[in-house]
Design a protein around this motif. Structure first.
Motif, PDB file in Angstrom:
ATOM      1  N   PHE A 161     -14.177 -18.024   1.779  1.00 35.93           N
ATOM      2  CA  PHE A 161     -13.482 -18.429   3.001  1.00 35.93           C
ATOM      3  C   PHE A 161     -13.097 -17.217   3.850  1.00 35.93           C
ATOM      4  CE2 PHE A 161     -12.764 -21.712  -0.183  1.00 35.93           C
ATOM      5  CZ  PHE A 161     -13.090 -22.870   0.505  1.00 35.93           C
ATOM      6  N   GLY A 162     -13.742 -16.087   3.548  1.00 38.19           N
ATOM      7  CA  GLY A 162     -13.508 -14.889   4.339  1.00 38.19           C
ATOM      8  C   GLY A 162     -12.283 -14.093   3.935  1.00 38.19           C
ATOM      9  N   LEU A 163     -11.744 -14.373   2.732  1.00 38.42           N
ATOM     10  CA  LEU A 163     -10.549 -13.664   2.274  1.00 38.42           C
ATOM     11  C   LEU A 163     -10.797 -13.057   0.891  1.00 38.42           C
ATOM     12  CD1 LEU A 163      -7.759 -16.230   3.315  1.00 38.42           C
ATOM     13  CD2 LEU A 163      -8.439 -14.150   4.526  1.00 38.42           C
ATOM     14  N   LEU A 188      -4.065 -18.563   4.775  1.00 34.39           N
ATOM     15  CA  LEU A 188      -5.030 -19.203   3.883  1.00 34.39           C
ATOM     16  C   LEU A 188      -5.402 -20.584   4.404  1.00 34.39           C
ATOM     17  CD1 LEU A 188      -6.689 -19.144   1.330  1.00 34.39           C
ATOM     18  CD2 LEU A 188      -4.660 -19.836   0.036  1.00 34.39           C
ATOM     19  N   ALA A 189      -4.451 -21.310   4.930  1.00 34.10           N
ATOM     20  CA  ALA A 189      -4.744 -22.630   5.499  1.00 34.10           C
ATOM     21  C   ALA A 189      -5.717 -22.508   6.667  1.00 34.10           C
ATOM     22  CB  ALA A 189      -3.446 -23.293   5.955  1.00 34.10           C
ATOM     23  N   GLU A 190      -5.525 -21.476   7.471  1.00 30.12           N
ATOM     24  CA  GLU A 190      -6.430 -21.260   8.599  1.00 30.12           C
ATOM     25  C   GLU A 190      -7.834 -20.925   8.116  1.00 30.12           C
ATOM     26  OE1 GLU A 190      -6.758 -18.431  12.623  1.00 30.12           O
ATOM     27  OE2 GLU A 190      -5.030 -18.271  11.274  1.00 30.12           O
ATOM     28  N   ALA A 191      -7.932 -20.166   7.019  1.00 30.39           N
ATOM     29  CA  ALA A 191      -9.244 -19.816   6.465  1.00 30.39           C
ATOM     30  C   ALA A 191      -9.940 -21.043   5.894  1.00 30.39           C
ATOM     31  CB  ALA A 191      -9.094 -18.739   5.390  1.00 30.39           C
ATOM     32  N   PHE A 192      -9.195 -21.928   5.267  1.00 31.01           N
ATOM     33  CA  PHE A 192      -9.803 -23.152   4.729  1.00 31.01           C
ATOM     34  C   PHE A 192     -10.354 -24.023   5.865  1.00 31.01           C
ATOM     35  CE2 PHE A 192      -6.820 -22.980   0.826  1.00 31.01           C
ATOM     36  CZ  PHE A 192      -7.799 -22.349   0.072  1.00 31.01           C
ATOM     37  N   ASP A 193      -9.646 -24.095   6.956  1.00 29.74           N
ATOM     38  CA  ASP A 193     -10.104 -24.796   8.156  1.00 29.74           C
ATOM     39  C   ASP A 193     -10.669 -26.188   7.852  1.00 29.74           C
ATOM     40  OD1 ASP A 193     -10.592 -25.147  10.871  1.00 29.74           O
ATOM     41  OD2 ASP A 193     -12.623 -24.302  10.740  1.00 29.74           O
TER      42      ASP A 193
END
Length: 401
Positions: free
Chosen positions: A192-194, A166-171
């Motif tokens: 965020f693509g999730l 999730l952290a990677e998706a938030f970017d």
């Protein structure tokens, strides 16, 4: 001839005799010098006796009780032991500082109401809660027992703990003011693509040591009201703030033990982060560091939303009034000056707190990044208002009757 020379020599010697006046003068000088020496020796002796009396604690031993948040209590106790080894004497009292952990709500209620030594222990001369949300409540209820403005001992920024995916998706694109919407909308993480993850499932713990929840709410309030300086009472009272906090709290997943650490541990242990009942929780960086310091592969990630970053400031609340003697007040000031020296403060920063001492090495989860935009402490009334919105209208202290 020989007899004549002998007579002349005796007369000559009698003519060269020392005058009585000169002898008297010399004796006077010697006497004055002796008096001066004795005087100074007597003065030095009196001074040494005074210092010895102070060193021997002529007023006896004084214990200085301090209640601290459990996060800092053990380390602060270690520093207190080091302080005691210096043999501190304050106002002719031998000083012993005793630090004990205490629940913030229980301590607040006791200080704001009638302190019960049988149930709560000795009334403290100082209190170090996790953050200024408690200091604000105490100042609001009993300003007469708070000595001056509380100052920070150490600090820790409030972040979001999430799954690494999730952290990677938030970017770096997540902002504090987005949290209410992401909480309420189904499949909101699709932005965020999730999309398959559902909503952000932000836990809002209100149990012990849950200051991060209220501090995150302050950050949201600052963003939705577009406040440039410290959050004001007028800002905190706005309907938009109330609705934003309600949106985050309503239907929020429950932490197993009511704490941010419990929620973070549940996420860390989840076999499938997408299906976890909690996807995010506000937590102090220090707590996240302690939870994950031994992880070689990250199970959690540290997310720093955009906007001013709220800070858990561990304020030193110096107390006054009945039950706090003058020597205890002075000892509190001396002890925390001692504790704030880098060589002693390092006992705390080694645990992941921030302060004027070396920090631990970064880990797979916590990297201790620079806090570029720290959130200013809100006005006291604003903090109290946010506390009631987060913890409920009955969460305040018992006011003195």
């Amino acid at each position: 001839m020989a007899h004549h020379r002998s007579t002349d020599r005796g007369a000559s010697m009698r003519g060269r005799g020392v005058s009585r006046g000169l002898v008297g003068a010399l004796l006077t000088v010697v006497l004055v010098a002796a008096v001066v020496v004795v005087w100074f020796q007597l003065g030095d002796r009196i001074d040494r006796q005074g210092e010895q009396a102070a060193g021997n604690c002529v007023e006896g031993r004084t214990t200085v009780p301090i209640i601290a948040d459990p996060d800092v209590a053990d380390a602060l106790s270690t520093i207190a032991a080091e302080y005691s080894e210096t043999g501190p004497v304050v106002r002719d009292h031998c000083v012993v500082v005793e630090v004990r952990p205490g629940d913030a709500k229980v301590t607040l209620d006791g200080l704001a109401g009638a302190w019960d030594p049988a149930a709560l222990g000795a009334r403290p001369a100082a209190w170090v809660p996790q953050s200024s949300i408690w200091a604000a409540d105490l100042v609001s209820a009993r300003p007469d027992i708070v000595d001056g403005t509380p100052s920070s001992l150490v600090s820790s920024p409030v972040v979001l703990a999430t799954a690494p995916e999730l952290a990677e998706a938030f970017d770096g694109e997540l902002d504090w003011q987005q949290l209410p919407t992401l909480q309420q909308r189904d499949a909101s993480l699709g932005a965020f693509g999730l999309g398959s993850w559902g909503s952000i499932r932000l836990a809002m713990p209100i149990g012990a040591q849950s200051d991060a929840t209220a501090l995150a709410a302050q950050a949201v309030a600052m963003q939705v009201t577009r406040t440039m300086g410290p959050l004001t009472e007028q800002d905190a009272d706005s309907p938009r703030v109330a609705s934003s906090i309600e949106a985050m709290s309503s239907g929020a997943p429950q932490s197993p033990d009511g704490t941010p650490v419990g929620a973070a541990r549940l996420m860390a242990d989840a076999s499938d982060p997408a299906d976890a009942t909690i996807h995010a929780v506000a937590i102090t960086e220090q707590s996240l560091y302690q939870l994950t310091r031994d992880d070689t592969t990250p199970r959690l990630a540290e997310v720093i939303p955009g906007g001013p970053t709220p800070i858990a400031d561990y304020p030193i609340v110096r107390l006054t009034g009945d039950g706090v003697a003058a020597e205890q007040t002075d000892a509190v000031a001396e002890f925390f000056a001692f504790a704030s020296q880098p060589e002693h403060l390092a006992t705390l920063t080694a645990l992941g707190f921030r302060g004027d001492a070396p920090m631990p090495e970064k880990t797979a989860t916590v990297t201790f990044p620079l806090t570029e935009n720290p959130m200013p402490i809100p006005e006291t009334a604003a903090t109290v208002t946010i506390n009631r919105l987060v913890y409920g209208p009955d969460s305040g202290p018992v006011t003195a009757g």
